[in-house]
Design a protein around this motif. Structure first.
Motif, PDB file in Angstrom:
ATOM      1  N   ALA A   1       0.826  -1.210   0.000  1.00  0.00           N
ATOM      2  CA  ALA A   1       0.000   0.000   0.000  1.00  0.00           C
ATOM      3  C   ALA A   1       0.856   1.255   0.000  1.00  0.00           C
ATOM      4  N   LEU A   2       1.778   1.339   0.970  1.00  0.00           N
ATOM      5  CA  LEU A   2       2.580   2.545   1.108  1.00  0.00           C
ATOM      6  C   LEU A   2       3.686   2.602   0.064  1.00  0.00           C
ATOM      7  N   GLY A   3       4.178   1.426  -0.352  1.00  0.00           N
ATOM      8  CA  GLY A   3       5.184   1.404  -1.414  1.00  0.00           C
ATOM      9  C   GLY A   3       4.613   1.895  -2.729  1.00  0.00           C
ATOM     10  N   THR A   4       3.387   1.474  -3.029  1.00  0.00           N
ATOM     11  CA  THR A   4       2.724   1.943  -4.257  1.00  0.00           C
ATOM     12  C   THR A   4       2.474   3.439  -4.195  1.00  0.00           C
ATOM     13  N   GLU A   5       2.007   3.911  -3.041  1.00  0.00           N
ATOM     14  CA  GLU A   5       1.738   5.341  -2.890  1.00  0.00           C
ATOM     15  C   GLU A   5       3.018   6.164  -3.004  1.00  0.00           C
ATOM     16  N   SER A   6       4.129   5.616  -2.498  1.00  0.00           N
ATOM     17  CA  SER A   6       5.393   6.363  -2.544  1.00  0.00           C
ATOM     18  C   SER A   6       5.851   6.594  -3.976  1.00  0.00           C
ATOM     19  N   LEU A   7       5.351   5.782  -4.903  1.00  0.00           N
ATOM     20  CA  LEU A   7       5.750   5.897  -6.308  1.00  0.00           C
ATOM     21  C   LEU A   7       4.715   6.649  -7.137  1.00  0.00           C
ATOM     22  N   LEU A   8       3.760   7.315  -6.464  1.00  0.00           N
ATOM     23  CA  LEU A   8       2.659   7.936  -7.204  1.00  0.00           C
ATOM     24  C   LEU A   8       3.132   8.974  -8.211  1.00  0.00           C
ATOM     25  N   ALA A   9       4.219   9.679  -7.902  1.00  0.00           N
ATOM     26  CA  ALA A   9       4.684  10.742  -8.792  1.00  0.00           C
ATOM     27  C   ALA A   9       5.666  10.245  -9.838  1.00  0.00           C
ATOM     28  N   THR A  10       6.086   8.981  -9.753  1.00  0.00           N
ATOM     29  CA  THR A  10       7.067   8.488 -10.725  1.00  0.00           C
ATOM     30  C   THR A  10       6.528   8.429 -12.160  1.00  0.00           C
ATOM     31  N   PRO A  11       5.229   8.112 -12.396  1.00  0.00           N
ATOM     32  CA  PRO A  11       4.731   8.212 -13.771  1.00  0.00           C
ATOM     33  C   PRO A  11       4.861   9.633 -14.323  1.00  0.00           C
ATOM     34  N   GLN A  12       4.622  10.630 -13.454  1.00  0.00           N
ATOM     35  CA  GLN A  12       4.774  12.024 -13.883  1.00  0.00           C
ATOM     36  C   GLN A  12       6.237  12.337 -14.168  1.00  0.00           C
ATOM     37  N   LEU A  13       7.125  11.859 -13.312  1.00  0.00           N
ATOM     38  CA  LEU A  13       8.564  12.060 -13.502  1.00  0.00           C
ATOM     39  C   LEU A  13       9.025  11.447 -14.814  1.00  0.00           C
ATOM     40  N   TRP A  14       8.555  10.252 -15.106  1.00  0.00           N
ATOM     41  CA  TRP A  14       8.946   9.550 -16.326  1.00  0.00           C
ATOM     42  C   TRP A  14       8.373  10.212 -17.564  1.00  0.00           C
ATOM     43  N   LYS A  15       7.118  10.662 -17.490  1.00  0.00           N
ATOM     44  CA  LYS A  15       6.506  11.305 -18.654  1.00  0.00           C
ATOM     45  C   LYS A  15       7.202  12.626 -18.969  1.00  0.00           C
ATOM     46  N   ASN A  16       7.560  13.378 -17.930  1.00  0.00           N
ATOM     47  CA  ASN A  16       8.311  14.617 -18.150  1.00  0.00           C
ATOM     48  C   ASN A  16       9.635  14.331 -18.854  1.00  0.00           C
ATOM     49  N   TYR A  17      10.289  13.245 -18.419  1.00  0.00           N
ATOM     50  CA  TYR A  17      11.571  12.861 -19.024  1.00  0.00           C
ATOM     51  C   TYR A  17      11.386  12.474 -20.488  1.00  0.00           C
ATOM     52  N   GLN A  18      10.331  11.710 -20.780  1.00  0.00           N
ATOM     53  CA  GLN A  18      10.080  11.281 -22.158  1.00  0.00           C
ATOM     54  C   GLN A  18       9.776  12.464 -23.069  1.00  0.00           C
ATOM     55  N   ASN A  19       8.982  13.416 -22.558  1.00  0.00           N
ATOM     56  CA  ASN A  19       8.588  14.582 -23.352  1.00  0.00           C
ATOM     57  C   ASN A  19       9.636  15.679 -23.347  1.00  0.00           C
ATOM     58  N   SER A  20      10.608  15.579 -22.431  1.00  0.00           N
ATOM     59  CA  SER A  20      11.582  16.659 -22.219  1.00  0.00           C
ATOM     60  C   SER A  20      10.864  17.984 -21.998  1.00  0.00           C
ATOM     61  N   SER A  21       9.733  17.888 -21.294  1.00  0.00           N
ATOM     62  CA  SER A  21       8.906  19.078 -21.068  1.00  0.00           C
ATOM     63  C   SER A  21       7.968  18.819 -19.894  1.00  0.00           C
ATOM     64  N   THR A  22       7.574  19.896 -19.239  1.00  0.00           N
ATOM     65  CA  THR A  22       6.565  19.808 -18.176  1.00  0.00           C
ATOM     66  C   THR A  22       5.335  20.645 -18.533  1.00  0.00           C
ATOM     67  N   THR A  23       5.206  21.021 -19.801  1.00  0.00           N
ATOM     68  CA  THR A  23       4.076  21.827 -20.258  1.00  0.00           C
ATOM     69  C   THR A  23       2.760  21.088 -20.029  1.00  0.00           C
ATOM     70  N   GLY A  24       1.791  21.767 -19.444  1.00  0.00           N
ATOM     71  CA  GLY A  24       0.483  21.170 -19.182  1.00  0.00           C
ATOM     72  C   GLY A  24       0.375  20.551 -17.808  1.00  0.00           C
ATOM     73  N   MET A  25       1.512  20.400 -17.132  1.00  0.00           N
ATOM     74  CA  MET A  25       1.500  19.893 -15.761  1.00  0.00           C
ATOM     75  C   MET A  25       1.394  21.073 -14.810  1.00  0.00           C
ATOM     76  N   SER A  26       0.481  20.987 -13.869  1.00  0.00           N
ATOM     77  CA  SER A  26       0.283  22.091 -12.934  1.00  0.00           C
ATOM     78  C   SER A  26       1.416  22.147 -11.911  1.00  0.00           C
ATOM     79  N   MET A  27       2.156  23.265 -11.913  1.00  0.00           N
ATOM     80  CA  MET A  27       3.228  23.449 -10.940  1.00  0.00           C
ATOM     81  C   MET A  27       2.650  23.540  -9.535  1.00  0.00           C
ATOM     82  N   PHE A  28       1.448  24.094  -9.417  1.00  0.00           N
ATOM     83  CA  PHE A  28       0.793  24.185  -8.113  1.00  0.00           C
ATOM     84  C   PHE A  28       0.511  22.787  -7.559  1.00  0.00           C
ATOM     85  N   MET A  29       0.207  21.849  -8.460  1.00  0.00           N
ATOM     86  CA  MET A  29      -0.038  20.485  -8.030  1.00  0.00           C
ATOM     87  C   MET A  29       1.234  19.887  -7.428  1.00  0.00           C
ATOM     88  N   VAL A  30       2.366  20.088  -8.101  1.00  0.00           N
ATOM     89  CA  VAL A  30       3.632  19.517  -7.633  1.00  0.00           C
ATOM     90  C   VAL A  30       4.063  20.172  -6.319  1.00  0.00           C
TER      91      VAL A  30
END
Length: 231
Positions: free
Chosen positions: A135-164
């Motif tokens: 449960a907690l291990g899965t939750e600890s990785l909640l932001a890793t899909p976002q981290l990976w997508k930013n890396y793939q796109n080489s961009s953070t456009t469209g991602m809310s900075m307020f959210m992060v």
């Protein structure tokens, strides 16, 4: 003095219950206004739905603060709100399903399977230790899909900075909350990993922003050369 003590205990609990879902409000609003998901990773919703569902079942065998249980319930409702919104925009990119009811059916099936497994191992401390780490291990990785997508796109456009930023503030707060109230080790480890990933995403924001400024758009360069030729 008793009222002040009550507030000092009550307010952190209220923030813990609702604070986790607040960072997703600006992202939800941004998606509604732009009608696009941009760089926001929709798999964040999947991770949080699974993690918070497991956390609820974890409480059957390991008693922890009621505020943390209520936080899991609130987060599940918040993620369903995002899931209901996003398929209407880009269904082919969201878990491979088109309609909201498909996601709901998946989660109900998941709850039934976990509930049955928990019933079978109801008196097994080892099972609940494993469930807690899942449960907690899965939750600890909640932001890793976002981290990976930013890396793939080489961009953070469209991602809310307020959210992060909301993630970072909330994760720092709840990690301290876990330590102060002497919660199970799984919670403390989860919070520490989340703070680390949040910081990496913030670093991505500044890195890709600076990279965009340094790089030269070929079309802009061509326009400048044409103007020089005309002169």
């Amino acid at each position: 003095m008793s009222f002040i003590k009550f507030l000092l205990h009550f307010l952190p609990d209220v923030f813990m219950v609702f604070g986790g879902a607040l960072p997703y409000l600006p992202q939800y609003q941004q998606i509604r206004e732009t009608r696009t998901t941009g760089s926001f990773s929709k798999h964040v919703c999947l991770v949080l739905l699974i993690a918070n569902s497991l956390r609820i079942f974890f409480r059957v065998g390991e008693v922890y603060e009621t505020a943390l249980f209520l936080q899991a319930v609130v987060m599940i409702f918040a993620m369903f709100a995002l899931v209901e919104l996003v398929p209407c925009l880009k269904p082919e990119e969201f878990w491979n399903w088109t309609y909201f009811v498909d996601y709901l059916q998946f989660m109900v099936l998941f709850w039934i399977v976990v509930a049955f497994t928990t019933y079978v191992f109801l008196h097994s401390p080892s099972y609940f230790n494993i469930l807690g780490f899942l449960a907690l291990g899965t939750e600890s990785l909640l932001a890793t899909p976002q981290l990976w997508k930013n890396y793939q796109n080489s961009s953070t456009t469209g991602m809310s900075m307020f959210m992060v930023l909301g993630w970072l503030v909330g994760d720092i707060f709840k990690t301290g909350y876990f330590v102060f109230l002497n919660q199970p080790f799984q919670f403390i480890l989860c919070g520490s990993i989340q703070v680390t990933v949040d910081c990496l995403i913030i670093c991505q924001v500044f890195y890709y922003k600076s990279s965009k400024k340094v790089s030269t758009d070929p079309e802009d360069l061509t326009a400048v050369l044409l103007e020089d030729t005309e002169i």
